[in-house]
Design a protein around this motif. Structure first.
Motif, PDB file in Angstrom:
ATOM      1  N   UNK A   1      43.445  48.233  32.688  1.00  0.00           N
ATOM      2  CA  UNK A   1      43.994  47.417  33.772  1.00  0.00           C
ATOM      3  C   UNK A   1      42.965  46.881  34.666  1.00  0.00           C
ATOM      4  N   UNK A   2      41.807  47.043  34.242  1.00  0.00           N
ATOM      5  CA  UNK A   2      40.476  46.380  35.306  1.00  0.00           C
ATOM      6  C   UNK A   2      40.178  45.105  35.096  1.00  0.00           C
ATOM      7  N   UNK A   3      40.412  44.658  33.948  1.00  0.00           N
ATOM      8  CA  UNK A   3      39.931  43.250  33.584  1.00  0.00           C
ATOM      9  C   UNK A   3      41.221  42.395  32.939  1.00  0.00           C
ATOM     10  N   UNK A   4      41.017  41.018  33.334  1.00  0.00           N
ATOM     11  CA  UNK A   4      42.101  40.017  32.563  1.00  0.00           C
ATOM     12  C   UNK A   4      41.219  39.546  31.272  1.00  0.00           C
ATOM     13  N   UNK A   5      41.690  39.532  30.350  1.00  0.00           N
ATOM     14  CA  UNK A   5      41.405  38.966  29.019  1.00  0.00           C
ATOM     15  C   UNK A   5      41.795  37.539  28.944  1.00  0.00           C
ATOM     16  N   UNK A   6      40.969  36.540  28.523  1.00  0.00           N
ATOM     17  CA  UNK A   6      41.449  35.299  28.156  1.00  0.00           C
ATOM     18  C   UNK A   6      40.932  34.830  26.769  1.00  0.00           C
ATOM     19  N   UNK A   7      41.696  34.181  26.049  1.00  0.00           N
ATOM     20  CA  UNK A   7      41.375  33.628  24.701  1.00  0.00           C
ATOM     21  C   UNK A   7      40.731  32.194  25.043  1.00  0.00           C
ATOM     22  N   UNK A   8      39.249  32.023  24.505  1.00  0.00           N
ATOM     23  CA  UNK A   8      38.763  30.704  24.560  1.00  0.00           C
ATOM     24  C   UNK A   8      38.923  30.139  23.150  1.00  0.00           C
ATOM     25  N   UNK A   9      39.868  29.372  23.130  1.00  0.00           N
ATOM     26  CA  UNK A   9      40.327  28.675  21.953  1.00  0.00           C
ATOM     27  C   UNK A   9      39.171  27.544  21.568  1.00  0.00           C
ATOM     28  N   UNK A  10      38.584  27.017  22.353  1.00  0.00           N
ATOM     29  CA  UNK A  10      37.507  26.135  22.358  1.00  0.00           C
ATOM     30  C   UNK A  10      36.125  26.737  21.670  1.00  0.00           C
TER      31      UNK A  10
ATOM     32  N   UNK B   1      36.835  35.622  23.133  1.00  0.00           N
ATOM     33  CA  UNK B   1      37.471  36.219  24.026  1.00  0.00           C
ATOM     34  C   UNK B   1      36.724  36.665  25.163  1.00  0.00           C
ATOM     35  N   UNK B   2      36.810  36.453  26.528  1.00  0.00           N
ATOM     36  CA  UNK B   2      36.273  36.538  27.641  1.00  0.00           C
ATOM     37  C   UNK B   2      36.926  37.543  28.605  1.00  0.00           C
ATOM     38  N   UNK B   3      36.315  38.748  29.155  1.00  0.00           N
ATOM     39  CA  UNK B   3      36.718  39.549  30.244  1.00  0.00           C
ATOM     40  C   UNK B   3      36.323  38.925  31.600  1.00  0.00           C
ATOM     41  N   UNK B   4      37.361  39.071  32.451  1.00  0.00           N
ATOM     42  CA  UNK B   4      37.058  38.645  33.959  1.00  0.00           C
ATOM     43  C   UNK B   4      37.490  40.075  34.882  1.00  0.00           C
ATOM     44  N   UNK B   5      36.713  40.336  35.665  1.00  0.00           N
ATOM     45  CA  UNK B   5      36.976  41.650  36.241  1.00  0.00           C
ATOM     46  C   UNK B   5      37.795  41.349  37.357  1.00  0.00           C
ATOM     47  N   UNK B   6      39.120  41.980  37.719  1.00  0.00           N
ATOM     48  CA  UNK B   6      40.159  41.688  38.561  1.00  0.00           C
ATOM     49  C   UNK B   6      39.437  41.682  39.982  1.00  0.00           C
ATOM     50  N   UNK B   7      38.776  42.859  40.171  1.00  0.00           N
ATOM     51  CA  UNK B   7      38.248  43.067  41.562  1.00  0.00           C
ATOM     52  C   UNK B   7      37.470  42.180  42.182  1.00  0.00           C
ATOM     53  N   UNK B   8      36.146  41.444  41.339  1.00  0.00           N
ATOM     54  CA  UNK B   8      35.408  40.650  41.628  1.00  0.00           C
ATOM     55  C   UNK B   8      35.765  39.110  41.354  1.00  0.00           C
ATOM     56  N   UNK B   9      36.352  38.929  40.004  1.00  0.00           N
ATOM     57  CA  UNK B   9      36.662  37.643  39.819  1.00  0.00           C
ATOM     58  C   UNK B   9      35.613  37.054  38.955  1.00  0.00           C
ATOM     59  N   UNK B  10      34.871  37.999  38.597  1.00  0.00           N
ATOM     60  CA  UNK B  10      33.771  37.548  37.919  1.00  0.00           C
ATOM     61  C   UNK B  10      33.749  37.619  36.321  1.00  0.00           C
ATOM     62  N   UNK B  11      33.181  37.201  35.379  1.00  0.00           N
ATOM     63  CA  UNK B  11      33.059  37.311  34.140  1.00  0.00           C
ATOM     64  C   UNK B  11      32.195  38.614  33.735  1.00  0.00           C
ATOM     65  N   UNK B  12      32.539  39.188  33.005  1.00  0.00           N
ATOM     66  CA  UNK B  12      31.808  40.772  32.469  1.00  0.00           C
ATOM     67  C   UNK B  12      31.300  40.491  31.003  1.00  0.00           C
ATOM     68  N   UNK B  13      32.056  39.927  29.977  1.00  0.00           N
ATOM     69  CA  UNK B  13      31.573  39.905  28.587  1.00  0.00           C
ATOM     70  C   UNK B  13      32.300  38.938  27.893  1.00  0.00           C
ATOM     71  N   UNK B  14      31.976  38.340  26.941  1.00  0.00           N
ATOM     72  CA  UNK B  14      32.499  37.433  25.985  1.00  0.00           C
ATOM     73  C   UNK B  14      32.010  37.925  24.556  1.00  0.00           C
ATOM     74  N   UNK B  15      33.055  38.074  23.580  1.00  0.00           N
ATOM     75  CA  UNK B  15      32.924  38.442  22.264  1.00  0.00           C
ATOM     76  C   UNK B  15      33.480  37.473  21.275  1.00  0.00           C
ATOM     77  N   UNK B  16      32.702  37.125  20.394  1.00  0.00           N
ATOM     78  CA  UNK B  16      33.088  36.311  19.293  1.00  0.00           C
ATOM     79  C   UNK B  16      34.362  36.759  18.411  1.00  0.00           C
TER      80      UNK B  16
END
Length: 416
Positions: A366-375, A379-394
């Motif tokens: 529940x700590x991160x928003x995970x978005x799929x980058x189709x382009x 997929x990239x995880x964004x910390x809900x608390x800070x709004x900052x990206x934490x990691x991207x994985x292929x």
């Protein structure tokens, strides 16, 4: 009455031990079975017909990969032998597929973590795939020529799938694939949501998103777009919500009423939803039946305002909410960013650069928003608390839907 002898006492004691130990063993087995499951995220790679399985938290590292079209040759032989199905298949490829076949739209694992159920738009079906072997357990052809978004019931036993050209939602037993019921929708059913008590299903019909009649004055050509709410036991219609009337009531007559991804607040008193062509979202109060707030998010200066350039009419496509209901996460698809929005103030946080993000969900903790980058196929995880990206994985080619699920604790991919 004969007296008990010691050997009889031993027998009685042994019987008592067995009587007590059987339920304890069963309880232990149940605990072991539960402990043997691992929470993961399934990422559907629409264009290459695979689903990547990644960790649900932390570094979101890859766990394994599933081929969701092991029967491709058989399905293509059927399509090539049927001129009507071939035309439908090619239409999907050259319209909504942007020149590609659509092999996986949505997926959910079964409660026991043994199978994953996948909707396959280009094959107009839903299949269950055995996670141990990679083989197909069952297949359900949907009405019409394309399957789309799904939803799973809170108990994990039923899956609802939109048949987008059949204007129907099918509800299936997730283990057997047997249809339990179905209901009619507006034109081109899309998103499905079960209420958390499992009593209702909300379906959003988005109309025709592949036409070039995108100007506001031609909005009427897009079809019958509405939210259909049904009883999840009888599959009878409970109510219909047409957002056209609600948008007109607040002076937004030029805005589309095609409800795209949506998410309930934790108490289900509010619905937050996106619509076609709009860079933002709305807040809808269910009790008063009114749109209560509108949030317009920034435009990317590099993004054309020509509506015909938006992929399937969706400027922004993907919205999720933190478990405590304090933050929303929005995928700004055509504007190439994702952002976390404070739900109380509707103030957006940093705009996190993302290439055509197509979905937004919540990590297992529940700590991160995970978005799929189709382009960029990640997929990239964004910390809900800070709004900052934490990691991207292929991941694979053109990731779209991302869903939490379970696999066996030691699973790393099908044996085959």
């Amino acid at each position: 009455m004969p007296a008990f002898r010691p050997r009889h006492l031993c027998s009685v004691a042994a019987a008592l031990v067995l009587t007590v130990s059987v339920p304890a063993t069963a309880a232990t087995a149940a605990q072991d079975s539960s402990a043997a499951l691992r929470e993961v995220m399934f990422v559907g790679n629409n264009w290459d017909g695979t689903a990547d399985v990644i960790k649900s938290t932390g570094d979101f590292a890859k766990v394994g990969r599933i081929n969701v079209i092991p029967d491709k040759d058989k399905r293509m032989a059927e399509i090539n032998a049927d001129p009507i199905r071939w035309i439908a298949f090619m239409t999907i490829r050259n319209s909504v597929g942007e020149g590609h076949d659509q092999f996986v739209d949505d997926m959910y694992s079964t409660p026991d973590g043994k199978s994953v159920v996948v909707s396959r738009p280009s094959f107009a079906d839903v299949v269950s795939i055995d996670l141990a072997t990679g083989n197909i357990n069952w297949r359900f052809p949907v009405s019409g020529y394309r399957s789309d978004h799904m939803a799973v019931s809170p108990d994990g036993k039923r899956v609802a799938v939109s048949a987008s050209t059949g204007n129907t939602v099918h509800v299936l037993d997730i283990v057997t694939g047997k249809q339990l019921g179905s209901f009619a929708t507006g034109d081109k059913p899309h998103e499905n949501i079960f209420t958390k008590d499992g009593k209702y299903i909300w379906n959003m019909a988005i109309g025709d998103v592949n036409t070039a009649t995108d100007a506001p004055w031609l909005d009427w050509t897009k079809g019958n777009r509405r939210i259909t709410v049904v009883d999840a036991t009888t599959y009878q219609q409970v109510k219909v919500i047409d957002m056209r009337e609600r948008l007109d009531a607040i002076g937004l007559k030029d805005y589309s009423d095609a409800v795209r991804p949506a998410v309930f607040s934790p108490d289900e008193s509010k619905l937050y939803f996106q619509v076609s062509f709009f860079n933002g979202f709305f807040e809808y109060d269910i009790a008063t039946d009114k749109i209560t707030r509108t949030k317009t998010l920034p435009k990317n200066p590099a993004t054309s305002d020509d509506r015909t350039t938006f992929v399937n009419d969706s400027r922004h496509h993907g919205i999720s909410m933190s478990p405590d209901g304090s933050k929303l996460c929005v995928a700004g698809t055509m504007d190439d960013y994702a952002t976390v929005v404070d739900r109380a103030t509707l103030q957006e946080g940093p705009l996190v650069t993302a290439s055509k993000p197509y979905w937004a969900t919540v990590s297992g903790d529940g700590k991160s928003c995970v978005v799929s980058e189709s382009g960029t196929d990640q997929v990239t995880a964004i910390d809900f608390a800070t709004g900052r990206k934490t990691v991207s994985v292929p991941v694979g080619d053109h990731p779209q839907r991302v869903r939490l699920g379970h696999v066996a604790a030691n699973w790393s991919g099908p044996a085959s």
